[in-house]
Write an enzyme that holds these catalytic residues in place. Structure first.
Site, PDB file in Angstrom:
ATOM      1  CG  ASP A  95      -1.580   1.262   1.556  1.00  0.00           C
ATOM      2  OD1 ASP A  95      -1.637   2.128   0.673  1.00  0.00           O
ATOM      3  OD2 ASP A  95      -2.075   1.403   2.687  1.00  0.00           O
ATOM      4  CB  SER A 144       0.201  10.656   0.968  1.00  0.00           C
ATOM      5  OG  SER A 144      -0.670  10.537   2.077  1.00  0.00           O
ATOM      6  CB  THR A 145       2.358   9.168   5.645  1.00  0.00           C
ATOM      7  OG1 THR A 145       1.490   8.037   5.777  1.00  0.00           O
ATOM      8  CG2 THR A 145       1.518  10.436   5.682  1.00  0.00           C
ATOM      9  N   GLY A 183      -3.949  10.467   4.584  1.00  0.00           N
ATOM     10  CA  GLY A 183      -2.874  11.441   4.721  1.00  0.00           C
ATOM     11  C   GLY A 183      -3.026  12.609   3.753  1.00  0.00           C
ATOM     12  CD  GLU A 229      -7.330   6.240  -1.235  1.00  0.00           C
ATOM     13  OE1 GLU A 229      -7.121   7.045  -2.164  1.00  0.00           O
ATOM     14  OE2 GLU A 229      -6.830   6.360  -0.102  1.00  0.00           O
ATOM     15  N   GLY A 265     -21.546   3.070   5.904  1.00  0.00           N
ATOM     16  CA  GLY A 265     -20.866   4.036   5.053  1.00  0.00           C
ATOM     17  C   GLY A 265     -19.475   4.312   5.606  1.00  0.00           C
ATOM     18  CG  LEU A 298      -9.348  12.753   7.677  1.00  0.00           C
ATOM     19  CD1 LEU A 298      -9.637  13.634   6.483  1.00  0.00           C
ATOM     20  CD2 LEU A 298      -9.947  13.373   8.932  1.00  0.00           C
TER      21      LEU A 298
END
Ligand SMILES: *[C@@H]1O[C@H](CO)[C@@H](O)[C@H](O)[C@H]1NC(C)=O
Ligand SMILES: *[C@@H]1O[C@H](CO)[C@@H](O)[C@H](O)[C@H]1NC(C)=O
Length: 234
Positions: free
Chosen positions: A40, A43-44, A208, A177, A202, A206
């Site tokens: 995976d 972004s971090t 990165g 995603e 649902g 939230l």
């Protein structure tokens, strides 16, 4: 939990479209279990998970049963960071910071690939599909830069015994995603089992560098945000 949940889902989707793929040896109550590995690329950081599945023909549901998700609480985690406890094995920083740095990509992926290789019985490695799926970190780069990173990643993955195709090393779009997160959560909560029509949950995810919102609705709509999906026989 969010991370491992999001990940196990690609695997479900993939199994859904290729039910004929049942490798492995009979080793669990007379049935075959099999593994999948997901990298995976967030972004971090870049995370890895290995999953063991069973196609349970005695159950009413036609989705595979998740037997193990690794790392788990028992896993000794050499890559533990504050941002990534218990269920997470992470290499930092994220892959997008290694643009035009092949050795950086190699260093990040090798640790994760070696770890994954150790989680899976060696005779099953060659039948184990591997996915490298990137999210907002690579999505925000120009296409040619993202491609450069993915091609370099493939060069490294090729050196390992896992099964992969070109399309299993890619950038997810935001809709995918979101959807995978929804499938994973509802799989874990048991809302996707055929026998009971329970309401699905649902998701507000939230991340990165991106935010996804997804839920099931009753009627189809003329809307770019709407799509139909099929999971097992539902
Ligand atoms: C297979 O499905 C049955 C019925 O849902 C369940 O009782 C059993 O625990 C499952 N086996 C495994 C190994 O998950
Ligand atoms: C490439 O990445 C490695 C690992 O982070 C780093 O040590 C090295 O300085 C980077 N090389 C370049 C040219 O940026």
């Amino acid at each position: 939990m969010k991370i491992s949940i999001i990940l196990l889902v690609m695997v479900l989707i993939w199994i859904g479209v290729s039910n004929s793929f049942i490798p492995g040896k009979v080793n669990f109550v007379g049935k075959q279990s099999y593994f999948t590995v997901v990298l995976d690329c967030g972004s971090t950081g870049t995370r890895v998970n290995a999953y063991e599945w069973l196609n349970n023909i005695t159950s009413n549901q036609d989705l595979p049963t998740l037997l193990h998700s690794l790392p788990d609480h028992s896993t000794k985690n050499p890559l533990q960071r504050n941002a990534c406890r218990d269920h997470c094995m992470q290499a930092e920083p994220a892959l997008d910071s290694f643009l035009h740095n092949s050795s950086g990509i190699r260093a990040a992926l090798e640790t994760l690939l070696l770890w994954a290789q150790q989680q899976i019985p060696s005779e099953k490695l060659g039948d184990t599909p591997l996915f490298l799926l990137a999210t907002a970190g690579l999505r925000r780069l120009p296409n040619e830069d993202a491609d450069w990173i993915l091609e370099n990643a493939e060069t490294i993955i090729k050196e390992y015994p896992f099964l992969y195709t070109r399309s299993s090393i890619r950038v997810l779009n935001g809709k995918e995603e979101a959807y995978y997160g929804w499938v994973a959560l509802n799989y874990k909560m048991g809302s996707l089992e055929n026998s009971m029509k329970v309401p699905t949950l649902g998701v507000l995810d939230l991340g990165g560098s991106s935010l996804q919102v997804v839920m099931e609705i009753d009627e189809s709509r003329e809307d770019t945000h709407f799509f139909m999906s099929k999971l097992g026989s539902i």
